[in-house]
Design an enzyme around this catalytic site. Structure first.
Site, PDB file in Angstrom:
ATOM      1  N   HIS A   1       0.801  -1.281   0.046  1.00  0.00           N
ATOM      2  CA  HIS A   1      -0.062  -0.052   0.140  1.00  0.00           C
ATOM      3  C   HIS A   1       0.841   0.964  -0.077  1.00  0.00           C
ATOM      4  CE1 HIS A   1      -3.491  -2.179   2.220  1.00  0.00           C
ATOM      5  NE2 HIS A   1      -4.037  -1.949   0.977  1.00  0.00           N
TER       6      HIS A   1
ATOM      7  N   ASP B   1       0.628   3.777   1.801  1.00  0.00           N
ATOM      8  CA  ASP B   1       0.958   4.480   2.970  1.00  0.00           C
ATOM      9  C   ASP B   1       1.905   3.624   3.845  1.00  0.00           C
ATOM     10  OD1 ASP B   1      -0.264   2.029   3.898  1.00  0.00           O
ATOM     11  OD2 ASP B   1      -1.775   3.215   5.107  1.00  0.00           O
TER      12      ASP B   1
ATOM     13  N   CYS C   1      -1.789   2.763   9.144  1.00  0.00           N
ATOM     14  CA  CYS C   1      -2.786   1.510   8.596  1.00  0.00           C
ATOM     15  C   CYS C   1      -3.941   1.544   9.830  1.00  0.00           C
ATOM     16  CB  CYS C   1      -2.069   0.289   8.636  1.00  0.00           C
ATOM     17  SG  CYS C   1      -0.676   0.276   7.614  1.00  0.00           S
TER      18      CYS C   1
HETATM   19  N1  ARG Z   1      -3.496  -7.350   6.782  1.00  0.00           N
HETATM   20  C1  ARG Z   1      -3.962  -6.188   6.108  1.00  0.00           C
HETATM   21  C2  ARG Z   1      -4.043  -6.318   4.635  1.00  0.00           C
HETATM   22  O1  ARG Z   1      -3.002  -7.050   4.121  1.00  0.00           O
HETATM   23  C3  ARG Z   1      -3.070  -4.974   6.560  1.00  0.00           C
HETATM   24  C4  ARG Z   1      -3.570  -3.562   5.918  1.00  0.00           C
HETATM   25  C5  ARG Z   1      -2.249  -2.531   6.264  1.00  0.00           C
HETATM   26  N2  ARG Z   1      -3.151  -1.396   5.886  1.00  0.00           N
HETATM   27  C6  ARG Z   1      -2.622  -0.287   5.068  1.00  0.00           C
HETATM   28  N3  ARG Z   1      -3.120   0.822   4.886  1.00  0.00           N
HETATM   29  N4  ARG Z   1      -1.228  -0.405   4.696  1.00  0.00           N
HETATM   30  O2  ARG Z   1      -4.661  -5.797   3.980  1.00  0.00           O
END
Ligand code: ARG
Length: 269
Positions: A163, A165, A257
């Site tokens: 992601h 972020d 997150c």
């Molecule tokens: N286990 C979650 C996923 O894989 C973690 C999400 C992390 N979120 C973020 N905004 N980076 O989707």
């Protein structure tokens, strides 16, 4: 005052594997989960913001990661279309909560994957959107049409930083903290073209999710394990609040997150 959305970790756990950080063999330690999430909640609550909580739901262990609920601009909320079926069940709960709290819900076409603020961050006048591992590049065009702002799509190339972020964090002075190697050459040069004063994060600090920070004006809440970055930010007049996040790193997440801005921006342009 900024408003933030968090979700208590009552049902959090490593129950499936949808990114390289997750291993069902390495479960989260429940008391530590509670303590670390409370540490984030308490730290944010003391800063200049208001923290709202959405009730967690059983069987949705990643619902704690509210950054992936969607993207809020002004009073409009664009819900995520999750790529993985394991997370898709979160979307109606987030949309319902946002609607109840007075936001206008603007759905994207169902065939376009988009994972919300996790893949869409304003830096300067531009909405930087990450694609490939989770969000589709075509979802960015749809978001740009809804918001009427300049959207720049950048490709993410390292599956650990799936992601935007996880590897990019805009700062209020117009710069950003980032881990350049998570982007392809074109993405790197585009970000360099649009943002001056970029702070590169060292690979070993990026691996602690140091870019995954909640920025509230001059306060920055980030995972611990980034002494170099913290020193650089302090020199620039930021106050850093490093927090233990080990149990959330096991799911591939950390401070940012676990947080969604309501809204991220008052106006898109
Ligand atoms: N286990 C979650 C996923 O894989 C973690 C999400 C992390 N979120 C973020 N905004 N980076 O989707």
């Amino acid at each position: 005052m900024r408003e933030l959305l968090l979700c208590p970790p009552d049902y959090y756990g490593i129950e499936y594997e949808i990114n390289p950080w997750m291993s069902r063999a390495r479960g989260a330690d429940t008391p530590l989960v509670q303590a670390q999430w409370k540490g984030l909640f308490d730290t944010l609550s003391k800063l200049d913001c208001q923290v709202e909580l959405i009730p967690p739901r059983p069987k949705l262990p990643d619902m704690v990661f509210t950054a992936n609920a969607g993207l809020t601009v002004g009073r409009r909320f664009i819900p995520s279309n999750f790529r993985h079926k394991e997370r898709a069940g979160e979307a109606p709960h987030f949309a319902h909560w946002m609607e109840e709290h007075g936001y206008e819900i603007v759905w994207l076409p169902k065939n376009l994957y988009f994972e919300g603020e996790g893949d869409a961050l304003f830096g300067g006048d531009v909405l930087f959107c990450g694609y490939k591992f989770r969000s589709d590049i075509n979802s960015h065009r749809a978001v740009a049409d809804i918001l009427g702002c300049l959207v720049i799509s950048v490709e993410l190339v390292d599956p650990r930083f799936y992601h935007i972020d996880t590897c990019f964090c805009p700062l209020p002075d117009g710069g950003a903290v980032w881990f350049p190697a998570a982007f392809d050459e074109y993405g790197q040069s585009t970000i360099r073209d649009h943002l001056r004063d970029l702070i590169d994060v060292a690979p070993e600090e990026a691996a602690h999710f140091s870019c995954n920070a909640v920025v509230l004006d001059r306060d920055i809440v980030l995972p611990e394990g980034a002494p170099k970055l913290v020193a650089t930010l302090r020199e620039r007049g930021y106050t850093c609040h490093p927090l233990p996040m080990t149990e959330f790193l096991k799911a591939g997440g950390a401070c940012k997150c676990l947080t969604m801005f309501m809204p991220q921006r008052e106006k898109a342009t």
